[in-house]
Design a protein around this motif. Structure first.
Motif: not given
Length: 186
Positions: A153-156, A27-28, A52-54, A37-38
């Motif tokens: 997310m903050t920007k979907n 996350h950092t 739902r994983m990368s 993020s995926v």
């Protein structure tokens, strides 16, 4: 370190701590966030969310074993403990289970994990724990569920295209790098 009942207990705590560290690092640092993020891209929160994983995540997550093995834990013991911590995550992705009282103070529960998946500002970067919440409490990242959670997310990204979901953050990183004028800025 010999493999016995006591070292299994210690190995579990170490694996759980290493999960917390890896999860927090994901996350950092933006390049690792591109992987993670995926998982957070879904605006729904149900039992399909843990799937739902990368596609690239397995190429990174193995590093969690290195410190345990360097310390002296048996590789098998390290892998088993990490699998236990990882598999515990599956049942957490649900809105069907409410708060669980005292358990919400000790272990990761659906309520606490909902906060982790929230895009609400006061919930961001909270509740990284695998099974135990002691690490979040020790390092100031613990947040109980006190208000409505908004997932995503903050920007979907507004897509269900698996290729876009897996690679959009890398494109956004590349776009930002191209905007930089100096090597230091990049």
């Amino acid at each position: 370190i010999p493999v016995n009942m006591w070292t299994w207990v210690v190995a579990f705590f170490v694996a759980d701590f290493m999960y917390y560290v890896l999860h927090r690092i994901e996350h950092t640092y933006r390049i690792l966030w591109a992987l993670h993020s995926v998982h957070h891209s879904s605006q729904d929160f149900n039992l399909t969310t843990p799937m739902r994983m990368s596609w690239l995540q397995d190429y990174i997550e193995w590093v969690i074993f290195i410190p345990m093995v360097v310390i002296g834990f048996d590789l098998f013991q390290s892998v088993v403990c990490f699998v236990i911590v990882s598999q515990y995550q599956n049942w957490l992705h649900t809105e069907k289970i409410g708060k669980m009282g005292l358990l919400d103070e000790v272990v990761n529960t659906p309520s606490l994990h909902r906060v982790h998946h929230s895009s609400v500002a006061q919930h961001l970067d909270k509740n990284f724990g695998g099974i135990l919440m002691i690490w979040d409490k020790l390092f100031g990242t613990f947040q109980p569920e006190n208000e409505r959670v908004v997932y995503g997310m903050t920007k979907n990204i507004h897509t269900n295209n698996p290729f876009k979901i897996n690679f959009i953050e890398y494109k956004l990183i590349w776009d930002d790098v191209k905007k930089c004028h100096t090597f230091e800025d990049k």
